[in-house]
Design an enzyme around this catalytic site. Sequence first.
Site, mmCIF file in Angstrom:
data_model
loop_
_atom_site.group_PDB
_atom_site.id
_atom_site.type_symbol
_atom_site.label_atom_id
_atom_site.label_comp_id
_atom_site.label_asym_id
_atom_site.label_seq_id
_atom_site.Cartn_x
_atom_site.Cartn_y
_atom_site.Cartn_z
ATOM 1 N N GLU A 1 85.251 67.562 40.012
ATOM 2 C CA GLU A 1 86.312 68.081 40.634
ATOM 3 C C GLU A 1 87.387 68.641 39.769
ATOM 4 O O GLU A 1 87.955 68.075 38.886
ATOM 5 C CB GLU A 1 87.019 66.808 41.108
ATOM 6 C CG GLU A 1 86.304 65.924 42.057
ATOM 7 C CD GLU A 1 86.112 66.411 43.664
ATOM 8 O OE1 GLU A 1 87.095 67.155 43.824
ATOM 9 O OE2 GLU A 1 85.319 66.189 44.313
ATOM 10 N N CYS B 1 96.220 69.176 41.329
ATOM 11 C CA CYS B 1 95.149 70.127 41.354
ATOM 12 C C CYS B 1 95.274 70.981 42.893
ATOM 13 O O CYS B 1 94.749 72.023 42.970
ATOM 14 C CB CYS B 1 93.696 69.495 41.427
ATOM 15 S SG CYS B 1 93.521 68.165 42.654
ATOM 16 N N GLY C 1 88.893 66.862 36.133
ATOM 17 C CA GLY C 1 89.679 67.497 35.034
ATOM 18 C C GLY C 1 89.618 68.942 35.022
ATOM 19 O O GLY C 1 89.321 69.522 36.102
ATOM 20 N N GLY C 2 89.888 69.533 33.777
ATOM 21 C CA GLY C 2 90.112 71.071 33.902
ATOM 22 C C GLY C 2 88.863 71.640 33.695
ATOM 23 O O GLY C 2 87.743 71.169 33.366
HETATM 24 P P1 NAP Z 1 91.176 67.543 30.886
HETATM 25 O O1 NAP Z 1 91.963 68.233 29.742
HETATM 26 O O2 NAP Z 1 90.066 68.652 31.365
HETATM 27 O O3 NAP Z 1 91.074 66.123 30.699
HETATM 28 C C1 NAP Z 1 90.268 65.504 31.801
HETATM 29 C C2 NAP Z 1 89.234 64.415 31.203
HETATM 30 O O4 NAP Z 1 88.137 64.911 30.561
HETATM 31 C C3 NAP Z 1 90.251 63.466 30.341
HETATM 32 O O5 NAP Z 1 89.822 62.109 30.168
HETATM 33 C C4 NAP Z 1 89.758 64.138 28.921
HETATM 34 O O6 NAP Z 1 89.723 63.298 27.632
HETATM 35 C C5 NAP Z 1 88.170 64.400 29.157
HETATM 36 N N1 NAP Z 1 87.710 65.378 28.181
HETATM 37 C C6 NAP Z 1 88.229 66.324 27.530
HETATM 38 N N2 NAP Z 1 87.297 66.918 27.027
HETATM 39 C C7 NAP Z 1 86.071 66.214 26.918
HETATM 40 C C8 NAP Z 1 84.927 66.396 26.173
HETATM 41 N N3 NAP Z 1 84.544 67.313 25.595
HETATM 42 N N4 NAP Z 1 83.874 65.538 26.731
HETATM 43 C C9 NAP Z 1 84.046 64.628 27.506
HETATM 44 N N5 NAP Z 1 85.274 64.382 27.887
HETATM 45 C C10 NAP Z 1 86.302 65.160 27.781
HETATM 46 O O7 NAP Z 1 92.151 67.637 32.207
HETATM 47 P P2 NAP Z 1 93.559 66.998 32.515
HETATM 48 O O8 NAP Z 1 94.475 67.905 31.711
HETATM 49 O O9 NAP Z 1 93.544 65.684 32.316
HETATM 50 O O10 NAP Z 1 93.724 67.078 34.036
HETATM 51 C C11 NAP Z 1 94.196 68.375 34.535
HETATM 52 C C12 NAP Z 1 93.057 69.046 35.326
HETATM 53 O O11 NAP Z 1 92.551 68.274 35.985
HETATM 54 C C13 NAP Z 1 93.449 70.182 35.958
HETATM 55 O O12 NAP Z 1 92.689 71.266 35.703
HETATM 56 C C14 NAP Z 1 93.413 69.736 37.315
HETATM 57 O O13 NAP Z 1 93.379 70.707 38.637
HETATM 58 C C15 NAP Z 1 92.345 68.836 37.465
HETATM 59 N N6 NAP Z 1 92.098 68.105 38.576
HETATM 60 C C16 NAP Z 1 91.234 68.164 39.430
HETATM 61 C C17 NAP Z 1 91.274 67.246 40.453
HETATM 62 C C18 NAP Z 1 90.517 67.392 42.012
HETATM 63 O O14 NAP Z 1 90.118 66.661 42.506
HETATM 64 N N7 NAP Z 1 89.880 68.715 41.928
HETATM 65 C C19 NAP Z 1 92.282 66.402 40.452
HETATM 66 C C20 NAP Z 1 93.124 65.898 39.620
HETATM 67 C C21 NAP Z 1 93.308 66.974 38.408
HETATM 68 P P3 NAP Z 1 91.223 63.323 26.901
HETATM 69 O O15 NAP Z 1 92.260 62.937 27.607
HETATM 70 O O16 NAP Z 1 90.787 62.288 25.642
HETATM 71 O O17 NAP Z 1 91.255 64.697 26.499
#
Ligand code: NAP
Length: 473
Positions: A245, A279, A225-226
């Site tokens: 990741e 990503c 995630g982010g």
């Molecule tokens: P995100 O907002 O960080 O959310 C990712 C996951 O984390 C979701 O399931 C979210 O739940 C959960 N989450 C958020 N806040 C949390 C907390 N306080 N405690 C526990 N879990 C929490 O990211 P996104 O917008 O879904 O995805 C985009 C990001 O992922 C980008 O930065 C991208 O680069 C990255 N990414 C990285 C890779 C890699 O392999 N390096 C691959 C794909 C994506 P909710 O949905 O309920 O908020």
Amino acid sequence: MKMLLDGEWVDRDKKINVTDPFDNSFIDTVPQASTDDAETALAAAVEGFAITKRMSVYDRAQILFKTASIIAGDLEQFARTIAREGSKTITEARKEARRTVNTLTCSAEEAKRILGETIPFDSFPGGEQRKGYYYRFPIGVILCITPFNDPLNLVAHKLGPAFAAGNSVILKPATVTPLSALRLVEAMVMAGMPPMAIQAITGYGPQIGDTLVKDERVRMISFTGGLEAGKHIASIAGIKKIGMELGSNSPVIVWHDADLDYAVESCVSGAFWAAGQNCIGVQRLYVHKDIYDTFKTRFVADTKKYKIGNKLDEKTNMGPMITEGEAKRVERWVAEAKTKGATILTGGKRDGASFEPTVLENVPEDATIHYEEVFGPTVNLYPVDDLDDAIRKANSLPFGLLAGIFTKNIDVAFKAAYELDCGGVMINESTDYRLDSMPFGGIKYSGLGREGLKFSLQEMTEPKVVCFTLPKM
Ligand code: NAP
């Protein structure tokens, strides 16, 4: 759909609507889990681990092979679920579904290659009577938290190797795209996975996350995630393994001797795949000044051919962003860059959650769109004429997932491969390339550890040493 908790598919009075971001049409609901549900998941996952750790490798691998074949047999439905709840076009979604089959198949194969080694205890005086080895054992309960942008395959990247290694899992999929994840869990249960082995809990991360993340029964957190959520999770996790990741703002260098046709085609696709919510999407293009104008003209011309629209229409090249709020954020960042002197070569307009594929030049280094991860359909072009300078600029930001270079010169390629700071360098390809079985992950703010089946299995197991002290013979 329901969530899988304590061996049962359950619903809750409080629900979350899942909608299509293109037109906000309703798709389904999922239960909004509470912190009590999170406690239930934790206790059940411990029971689940008591089952999975006793299952044979053969049985675990067979279940994963069967899950892969269930998905392969229903590929179009899986692709439609990805396309409807997320941002991907049906063409992009079909590719993700096919990759998921590969991810699960490779996980099953790798289950059979979790190896140990004998240890030469007699290599130090006093060890003459000792013989032994190490083997790898499963960690226990793994909390898997997944993002929206690859809602099926990135879940398979966690469940496949976690189960292959004999762990149990608590899965918390992205709230905006939970259906693909739940369908994958359904397929695993149909394939013979003990339902207690996976707790698939749907709910808002900021509400139920802390309960799961802090708990000592969780032995590893595998998060994709982010950066913001990643930093929060790392700050409260306590003593447990963490795999992260995270994001990037990937640089690609196009050198003067590059195959321009392929470089343009590959970089346009790499910039706008999944509406740039990728990503490893191309964000910064450092183009040699001798070919800069030609590259720019062709790049902009190809970008203008992109058709945004209904994701299920075969002719659509790009879908919307995941929410209107996200599209507004990108709109703000483009406007800020323009105010600071950037030129918009094409795109720049928003309609609801859809944002046009956008190409910019003259982007100053203090513009957010230069130094942050955009995670949207924009790309910046920068002219360069010195390889050291191009590499220095590529390395100048605190991310490092993948980088790319287009060149026919082997010396230039080798220099880039060794000097670009990141988890992988693509030569004659944009950064948007990943084989699911390759080691995948980043340095700096792009992450901790590596995924990619064999590598995930290493992270999701620990070595245990067994040493026999033998009687003197
Ligand atoms: P995100 O907002 O960080 O959310 C990712 C996951 O984390 C979701 O399931 C979210 O739940 C959960 N989450 C958020 N806040 C949390 C907390 N306080 N405690 C526990 N879990 C929490 O990211 P996104 O917008 O879904 O995805 C985009 C990001 O992922 C980008 O930065 C991208 O680069 C990255 N990414 C990285 C890779 C890699 O392999 N390096 C691959 C794909 C994506 P909710 O949905 O309920 O908020």
